[in-house]
Design an enzyme around this catalytic site. Structure first.
Site, PDB file in Angstrom:
ATOM      1  N   TYR A 175       0.849  -1.203   0.000  1.00 27.26           N
ATOM      2  CA  TYR A 175       0.000   0.000   0.000  1.00 27.26           C
ATOM      3  C   TYR A 175       0.882   1.250   0.000  1.00 27.26           C
ATOM      4  O   TYR A 175       0.652   2.182  -0.789  1.00 27.26           O
ATOM      5  CB  TYR A 175      -0.913  -0.037   1.234  1.00 27.26           C
ATOM      6  N   LYS A 179       1.214   4.337  -2.815  1.00 22.22           N
ATOM      7  CA  LYS A 179       0.921   5.740  -2.509  1.00 22.22           C
ATOM      8  C   LYS A 179       2.168   6.632  -2.651  1.00 22.22           C
ATOM      9  O   LYS A 179       2.052   7.788  -3.077  1.00 22.22           O
ATOM     10  CB  LYS A 179       0.301   5.865  -1.111  1.00 22.22           C
TER      11      LYS A 179
END
Ligand SMILES: NC(=O)c1ccc[n+]([C@@H]2O[C@H](COP(=O)([O-])OP(=O)(O)OC[C@H]3O[C@@H](n4cnc5c(N)ncnc54)[C@H](OP(=O)(O)O)[C@@H]3O)[C@@H](O)[C@H]2O)c1
Length: 270
Positions: A175, A179
């Protein structure tokens, strides 16, 4: 306090002075494409932009949910359309942008998480997260920018990144990778498209209560971690991001590009 000092000799010959004109946060005349608009942060962004006067195109995969939302938006007097799309299908998404654009505002909120220890990351989970959070957002941003450049219009392109685009987090290697990458393309695109008046920014929330974070909030150890890190002492709710997206979309942010707006309760302050 007196209501006027027009007759005050101390005010000088130049009185009254001209005051700077405050910028508008209103979005009348703009069309916004919001992905992930069927849930959570994307839905909050769609509501905020519509309430600020924009026509909003709500995009996600669940068509019936989008149609119900559009009916509700119209019931409020807001202009709204539904667009059923899988953002991971970048070719179909680009075709839809050509068909329904140009869009003055883009909010990439479609996203997913597959949290777990980095030593256990499966390639399928890596590909799914990157395919939507990075590849999907990248090529949709490209498609919207192409439409704006062809139309000779300025625009505001926003990706809902995360505080996890700026710091690491437990079980969040994939994740965070997605990002941090979003932060990278945002800065590079801002450099390339500034000359067209196209602004490119990210909005970086802390933990916000949505269906995405439901599993995290069920884990008491994670909740302790979250509450310790957020300086304002509470987790985020969807309305916490709604003002920020209107700001970034509007002329109030006319000189803001290539940057990240942290809405993280101070998580990244230390
Ligand atoms: N919640 C948080 O704490 C938090 C914090 C920081 C950043 N974020 C980021 O904020 C964004 C939104 O998260 P959220 O919490 O609002 O999650 P959510 O409630 O789970 O919503 C995710 C949205 O993405 C859509 N979506 C998922 N896969 C899609 C696909 N392939 N194509 C099109 N749409 C797709 C879903 O709609 P359909 O199922 O109908 O397609 C849904 O509308 C994500 O990028 C997330 O990383 C969230």
């Amino acid at each position: 306090m007196t209501d006027s000092n027009a007759s005050d000799p101390a005010a000088g010959p130049g009185f009254p002075v001209e005051l700077p004109r405050p910028p508008s946060f209103r979005l009348e005349g703009r069309t916004a494409l919001v992905t992930g608009a069927s849930s959570g942060i994307g839905l909050g962004c769609a509501v905020a932009l519509a309430d600020a006067g924009a026509k909003v195109v709500l995009a996600a995969r669940r068509q019936s949910r989008l149609e119900a939302l559009v009916a509700t938006f119209r019931g409020r007097g807001w202009a709204a359309e539904a667009l059923a799309l899988d953002i991971a299908d970048v070719e179909a998404t680009a075709r839809a942008v050509t068909q329904y654009g140009p869009f003055d505002v883009l909010v990439n909120s479609a996203g997913l998480a597959r949290h777990g220890p980095a030593v256990d990351t499966a390639t399928a989970d890596f590909d799914a997260v990157m395919g939507l959070n990075l590849r999907g957002a990248y090529f949709l941003t490209q498609a919207v920018a192409r439409g704006l450049i062809a139309a000779g219009k300025p625009g505001s392109l926003i990706t809902v990144s995360s505080q996890m685009g700026h710091v690491g987090g437990i079980d969040r290697a994939v994740y965070c990778a997605s990002k941090f990458a979003v932060e990278g393309f945002t800065k590079a695109m801002a450099i390339e498209w500034g000359g067209y008046g196209i602004r490119v920014n990210t909005l970086c929330p802390t933990f916000i209560r949505t269906p995405l974070t439901e599993p995290t909030f069920k884990d008491p150890e994670r909740v302790r971690w979250i509450e310790e890190k957020i300086k304002l002492g509470r987790v985020g709710e969807v309305p916490d991001v709604m003002g920020s997206v209107v700001y970034l979309a509007s002329d109030a942010a006319a000189l803001v590009t290539g940057t990240a707006l942290m809405v993280d309760g101070g998580w990244t302050a230390d």
